[in-house]
Scaffold this active site. Structure first.
Site, mmCIF file in Angstrom:
data_model
loop_
_atom_site.group_PDB
_atom_site.id
_atom_site.type_symbol
_atom_site.label_atom_id
_atom_site.label_comp_id
_atom_site.label_asym_id
_atom_site.label_seq_id
_atom_site.Cartn_x
_atom_site.Cartn_y
_atom_site.Cartn_z
ATOM 1 N N GLY A 71 0.821 -1.206 0.000
ATOM 2 C CA GLY A 71 0.000 0.000 0.000
ATOM 3 C C GLY A 71 0.854 1.254 0.000
ATOM 4 O O GLY A 71 0.522 2.245 -0.664
ATOM 5 N N SER A 199 -3.829 -2.956 -0.472
ATOM 6 C CA SER A 199 -2.728 -3.791 -0.005
ATOM 7 C C SER A 199 -3.228 -5.214 0.222
ATOM 8 O O SER A 199 -4.268 -5.415 0.870
ATOM 9 C CB SER A 199 -2.182 -3.215 1.308
ATOM 10 O OG SER A 199 -1.211 -4.079 1.841
ATOM 11 N N THR A 237 10.655 -7.210 -11.825
ATOM 12 C CA THR A 237 10.046 -8.525 -12.037
ATOM 13 C C THR A 237 8.850 -8.702 -11.106
ATOM 14 O O THR A 237 8.932 -8.413 -9.911
ATOM 15 C CB THR A 237 11.088 -9.631 -11.769
ATOM 16 O OG1 THR A 237 12.178 -9.420 -12.657
ATOM 17 C CG2 THR A 237 10.500 -11.009 -12.000
ATOM 18 N N CYS A 325 3.283 4.433 24.085
ATOM 19 C CA CYS A 325 4.328 3.500 24.507
ATOM 20 C C CYS A 325 4.476 2.291 23.600
ATOM 21 O O CYS A 325 5.443 1.559 23.699
ATOM 22 C CB CYS A 325 4.071 3.034 25.933
ATOM 23 S SG CYS A 325 4.559 4.279 27.120
#
Lengths: 400, 284
Positions: A71, A199, A237, A325
């Site tokens: 994405g 994606s 590719t 965190c």
């Protein structure tokens, strides 16, 4: 211990049928589709089928699909292409709650390449304002890039209306639809969206494969320049097995979209309501109606998200958090902050994102166990609902 | 996922000494909800100055809770004098180490201990107040120069990233990063850019090459680039070789007939005034 996976906005399990279609292309059929010999050339036919399957899910033509690696590559290609195609225009519009694939690029373009960027704000429900959007457009706006659905809250943006407004102003419109594809109905023939990113690993294909829809006749400049693959629009590719897997995943996503919007949505609602009913000082982040059927983002006040996640992990439950965190950052989720979620809640946010593999038993296990985790951590915390409301800091804090 | 040691995980999942203490002799509170972590430490100290008991309440992540738990274990049985010598490094070491990005959790423990001991001695209330402890450097996390300097010295911090990991300073809006660079220079015995001890010395006097480059970048980012962006242009710093600064004009400025005037009249003039009067601008 069983694993309950509810972090599907991060990545998904590869569907066994997807894997099954891919396997021969790792083993027996490993040729390069660009080769002149038949051994390589035979893969081309399967790639044609995959391209059609992706196009069918999006409601577009197969030759409007470019296969990419992810994405992020699709997003970067779309924006860079639009800017290259319109070198006289130096303005970009996006939103403050985009994925870093867009936000980091826009900040780079702003700081290093002389572009001006308008970041649309969101309201407390995570929605954008169409009037503010209209006003943000300028004569020198080259591209608008706004996500179809937010990865943290699931809130769905009015991208079709925004694209219509852009078409009237001759501005290229791109949407990062990584979270939306397979969860909301998309028919690109009926919208003026110019480019769309998706994606594979968000819809039960493997990681390492993505696609970019580029509407026919839209000026296009390739990002990767090299060989003639993808008709010269993306050199390199092809990830043939990935392409084939993505094609199958898109076909399956089309078949499961109703299940996503009924059974999965019902499971999500059962989980959400179960937690909000039982746990005090919990709040939903994001618009309750206008969002993806699989996503719920709940904040638990007065405790911190990473601690919740690690205790859930002990129970085999996988979720994610907008807590600072978890990322090494010191500020909580930019999405929640943009929505004005108070700090006492923003630090304690947990996102559950479901898939077709989740079950009622799993939901009930979380409803049974999460309240105990919250209670344990709240007992450790020096704060309570009656004390600090979190809107102020004992130390000064700058405004953004 | 963070790489936590087994000890960190154990102290997080099975925290020792969690809870409140009604008859505490010293209480120290640091942090806040807004800042993302907070610790309230309670000490019971006998007549001989021995810490008989320690308890804590913590709002924060796994390492914040584990650091608090470790701190209370370290404190029990120690004299006040011994406790005063305890540093954040002792807390981290007790846990077998913390991820570098989480070292500020151990610093929070040290600060709470200091406040609790001040409170025990009757020198302060329970909540850490910063007003009288120097100059406010990081507005986002309310950190003063003295505490940042101490963290730099005690932990031998070398970079701004380290300072952020250990103190949180610079982890919000980032405006204080130049100040943190100055504090790093100061702590390492070098002349800070803003201290300007001699009236005639240019701002870059006494700076290391790296600091000098950061200052040039800062002036470009904060002073020069915004002016160019107003006209649809931009600038990129290519290289710095002593007083020669190589830049590249971008956007509208790149093809502008007045680009030379921009380079000398704006870019060079600003850098000479704000960094070093010897600077010469060259196109890279």
């Amino acid at each position: 211990m069983q694993t309950i996976y509810m972090d599907n906005n991060a990545t998904t399990k590869v569907d066994p049928e997807v894997l099954g279609e891919m396997m021969p292309y790792f083993t027996d059929l490993y040729g390069n589709p660009s080769s002149m010999h038949r051994f390589g050339g035979q893969i081309g036919a399967k790639m044609v089928e995959a391209r059609k399957r992706v196009a069918d899910l999006l409601g577009c033509e197969p030759d409007e699909i470019i296969f990419t690696a992810c994405g992020t590559e699709s997003d970067n290609t779309a924006i860079r292409s639009a800017l290259s195609a319109r070198p006289d225009k130096k303005h970009i519009v996006t939103s403050r709650v985009e994925h870093p694939a867009i936000l980091s690029l826009c900040k780079h373009l702003e700081k290093r390449e002389g572009y001006a960027v308008t970041y649309l704000s969101v309201d407390e429900s995570g929605n954008v304002d169409l009037e503010e959007f209209r006003k943000s457009l300028r004569d020198d706006t080259a591209i608008v890039s706004v996500m179809w659905a937010n990865n943290e809250t699931g809130v769905i943006f009015p991208v079709e209306e925004m694209a219509t407004i852009c078409r009237e102003r001759d501005i290229i419109f791109h949407t990062d639809a990584v979270q939306a594809v397979g969860k909301v109905a998309i028919d690109l023939r009926k919208t003026p969206i110019d480019m769309l990113s998706l994606s594979g690993h968000k819809l039960h294909a493997p990681k390492g494969i993505g696609a970019l829809f580029v509407r026919k006749r839209l000026p296009y400049r390739p990002f990767l320049i090299g060989g003639h693959q993808e008709r010269g629009r993306r050199a390199g590719t092809e990830n043939t097995a990935g392409v084939i897997g993505l094609g199958k995943a898109c076909e399956l996503a089309g078949q499961h979209i109703e299940d996503e919007n009924t059974r999965v949505k019902a499971l999500r609602d059962r989980l959400e309501n179960g937690l909000l009913d039982i746990i005090p000082h919990a709040r939903l982040n994001g618009d309750r109606q206008n969002r993806l059927p699989n996503t719920t983002n709940i904040s638990f006040g007065y405790i911190e998200g990473e601690a919740i996640l690690l205790m859930l992990d002990q129970l085999g439950i996988c979720a994610s958090s907008g807590s600072a965190c978890t990322s090494g950052s010191l500020e909580p989720s930019h999405v929640l902050r943009a929505m004005g979620v108070p700090y006492n809640f923003a630090h304690g946010s947990i996102r559950f994102s479901l898939s077709r593999y989740n079950t009622e038993e799993e939901v009930d296990f979380i409803i049974e166990n999460l309240p105990k985790v919250i209670e344990t951590l709240r007992k450790l915390s020096p704060f309570s609902a009656e004390g600090d409301d979190g809107s102020s800091c004992t130390t000064p804090r700058s405004t953004e | 996922m963070w790489e936590y040691t087994d000890l960190v995980k154990d102290h997080f999942l099975n925290p020792r000494n969690a809870g409140t203490m009604d008859d505490a002799d010293g209480i120290g509170e640091v942090g806040s909800l807004a800042c993302g972590d907070a610790l309230k430490l309670y000490l019971k100290i006998d007549d001989n100055g021995i810490i008989q008991d320690a308890k804590f309440q913590t709002f924060g992540c796994a390492s914040a809770i584990a650091s608090s738990s470790a701190l209370t274990e370290l404190l029990k049985g120690k004299s006040v004098e011994e406790a005063q010598k305890l540093t954040n490094k002792d807390i981290a070491d007790y846990l077998g180490g913390l991820p570098r990005e989480k070292m500020h959790c151990s610093v929070m423990g040290q600060e709470a201990l200091e406040q609790a001991l001040k409170n025990y001695r009757g020198e302060a209330g329970t909540v850490a107040e910063h007003q009288h402890e120097g100059e406010l450097i990081c507005e986002c996390f309310g950190l003063m120069d003295e505490e940042i300097l101490r963290a730099i010295k005690e932990n031998d911090l070398k970079t701004v990233e380290d300072v952020t990991n250990f103190t949180k300073a610079g982890g919000g809006c980032g405006k204080c990063i130049p100040d943190l660079e100055n504090l790093l220079a100061q702590a390492h015995g070098e002349k800070a850019a803003c201290s300007v001890p001699e009236a005639s010395a240019p701002p870059a006097a006494g700076l290391t090459n790296m600091q000098r480059m950061h200052l040039i970048e800062q002036v470009i980012d904060e002073e020069i680039r915004p002016m160019l962006q107003k006209d649809g242009g931009n600038i990129e710093l290519v290289d710095v070789d002593r007083t020669d600064v190589y830049v590249r004009l971008l956007g509208m400025c790149a093809g502008c007939p007045s680009s030379q005037a921009t380079l000398t009249g704006l870019v060079e003039a600003q850098l000479r005034e704000k960094v070093d009067p010897e600077i010469s601008i060259k196109e890279g």
